[in-house]
Design a protein around this motif. Structure first.
Motif, PDB file in Angstrom:
ATOM      1  N   LYS A 164       0.825  -1.200   0.000  1.00  0.00           N
ATOM      2  CA  LYS A 164       0.000   0.000   0.000  1.00  0.00           C
ATOM      3  C   LYS A 164       0.864   1.256   0.000  1.00  0.00           C
ATOM      4  CE  LYS A 164      -0.499   0.676   5.003  1.00  0.00           C
ATOM      5  NZ  LYS A 164      -1.460   1.016   6.083  1.00  0.00           N
ATOM      6  N   ASP A 166       0.038   5.293   1.185  1.00  0.00           N
ATOM      7  CA  ASP A 166      -0.880   6.278   1.752  1.00  0.00           C
ATOM      8  C   ASP A 166      -0.327   7.674   1.481  1.00  0.00           C
ATOM      9  OD1 ASP A 166      -2.536   4.319   2.764  1.00  0.00           O
ATOM     10  OD2 ASP A 166      -1.613   4.329   4.753  1.00  0.00           O
ATOM     11  N   THR A 196      -3.093  -1.273  -2.740  1.00  0.00           N
ATOM     12  CA  THR A 196      -4.053  -0.192  -2.552  1.00  0.00           C
ATOM     13  C   THR A 196      -3.300   1.119  -2.399  1.00  0.00           C
ATOM     14  OG1 THR A 196      -5.595  -1.665  -1.406  1.00  0.00           O
ATOM     15  CG2 THR A 196      -5.948   0.704  -1.156  1.00  0.00           C
ATOM     16  N   SER A 198      -4.098   5.098  -1.344  1.00  0.00           N
ATOM     17  CA  SER A 198      -5.170   5.808  -0.644  1.00  0.00           C
ATOM     18  C   SER A 198      -4.777   7.248  -0.364  1.00  0.00           C
ATOM     19  CB  SER A 198      -5.490   5.127   0.693  1.00  0.00           C
ATOM     20  OG  SER A 198      -5.809   3.773   0.535  1.00  0.00           O
ATOM     21  N   VAL A 200      -5.270   9.694   2.592  1.00  0.00           N
ATOM     22  CA  VAL A 200      -5.643   9.532   4.003  1.00  0.00           C
ATOM     23  C   VAL A 200      -5.599  10.863   4.747  1.00  0.00           C
ATOM     24  CG1 VAL A 200      -4.879   7.135   4.063  1.00  0.00           C
ATOM     25  CG2 VAL A 200      -3.264   8.940   4.687  1.00  0.00           C
ATOM     26  N   ASN A 234      -8.328   4.333  -3.243  1.00  0.00           N
ATOM     27  CA  ASN A 234      -9.245   4.810  -2.210  1.00  0.00           C
ATOM     28  C   ASN A 234      -9.115   6.326  -2.118  1.00  0.00           C
ATOM     29  OD1 ASN A 234     -10.751   5.330   0.082  1.00  0.00           O
ATOM     30  ND2 ASN A 234      -9.314   4.349   1.493  1.00  0.00           N
ATOM     31  N   LYS A 235     -10.171   7.035  -2.493  1.00  0.00           N
ATOM     32  CA  LYS A 235     -10.103   8.497  -2.508  1.00  0.00           C
ATOM     33  C   LYS A 235     -10.282   9.124  -1.130  1.00  0.00           C
ATOM     34  CE  LYS A 235     -14.951   9.405  -3.707  1.00  0.00           C
ATOM     35  NZ  LYS A 235     -15.858  10.043  -4.693  1.00  0.00           N
ATOM     36  N   GLY A 236     -10.629   8.317  -0.127  1.00  0.00           N
ATOM     37  CA  GLY A 236     -10.710   8.819   1.238  1.00  0.00           C
ATOM     38  C   GLY A 236     -11.660   9.992   1.387  1.00  0.00           C
TER      39      GLY A 236
END
Length: 267
Positions: A164, A166, A196, A198, A200, A234-236
């Motif tokens: 991932k 972030d 993934t 993201s 965050v 993941n657009k958060g």
């Protein structure tokens, strides 16, 4: 002798079996490294530090021999005005047959005017990266962040990225991809299927916030992009912000450059 054997030729590459031998690359004259062949013969674990080579250019041929390079690093409380890579700052040569396991955190030191680029393997790729696996856990506030390289201007092929990334910071131009932050070269037969990326960061009313995020690349600036699989994005807290200017309603989609394969295409 700096290495465990070899003479740097294609038939008898320099053998690297310890972290000390790998770090010796930084100590050698360029005329020894350039165009020489190196082969890793054991797994290498650097603990909680980056290899000494993370701010040097590499112009040789590095064969990982199917082994792993592992490291973790938390950036100190200081601004970092550069690109940086887990193995090398820049690759002009060839890196192949290798797994890199990287854990990096620089959330605590972000300055939007200073942080340039971070790659799990190299900062910028001008050469060839082939048959490489990267398992990354990166928390980044760099402008450009990539699981393999921050910026690709060469060739990345037959690779796989898992883990991932972030992205937290609220700059207007934060770029991240599981393979590369941005690419102007060639990426083919690569997958980020088990990964993934993201956003965050905290919820923001910013009218300019627009991270470029993709599970392959953040910005596709040119060249060839032929992935074999992609992961999740993941657009958060990114959202559409609305406001009024006089009698006219305005809006800004903070997630307009968030995509499965690439975030933004610029050509």
């Amino acid at each position: 002798d700096f290495f465990a054997g070899g003479d740097g030729t294609q038939n008898n590459p320099y053998k690297i079996s310890t972290t000390m031998e790998f770090n010796s690359l930084k100590m050698l004259n360029r005329d020894i490294i350039d165009d020489s062949y190196f082969k890793q013969t054991a797994n290498l674990s650097f603990g909680n530090v980056l290899p000494n080579t993370s701010n040097m250019s590499f112009r040789g041929m590095y064969d990982g021999g199917g082994y792993t390079i592992k490291y973790s690093y938390v950036f100190p409380a200081a601004n970092f005005k550069s690109y940086i890579g887990g193995m090398f700052l820049e690759n002009y040569g060839t890196i192949s047959n290798l797994t890199v396991n990287a854990a990096i955190n620089n959330f605590s030191v972000w300055n939007k005017d200073d942080m340039y680029g971070l790659g799990g393997i190299v900062g910028t790729n001008y050469g060839t990266i082939s048959k490489v696996n990267a398992d990354v856990n990166i928390s980044s506030c760099f402008y450009f962040t990539g699981g393999i390289t921050a910026v690709n201007e060469g060739t990345i092929e037959s690779c796989k990225v898992t883990g991932k990334i972030d992205l937290k910071c609220e700059g207007d131009f934060i770029i991240g991809g599981m393979i590369a932050g941005s690419t102007f070269g060639k990426i083919s037969s690569c997958s980020s299927a088990s990964s993934t990326i993201s956003y965050v960061g905290s919820e923001s009313k910013s009218r300019t916030l627009a991270p470029r995020m993709g599970t392959i690349v953040g910005i596709w600036g040119g060249g060839t992009l032929l992935p074999t699989g992609y992961g999740a994005v993941n657009k958060g807290t990114l959202k559409t912000v609305t406001w009024w200017e006089g009698l006219k309603k305005k809006s800004h989609n903070q997630a307009q450059y968030v995509g499965n394969i690439y975030g933004q295409k610029t050509f």
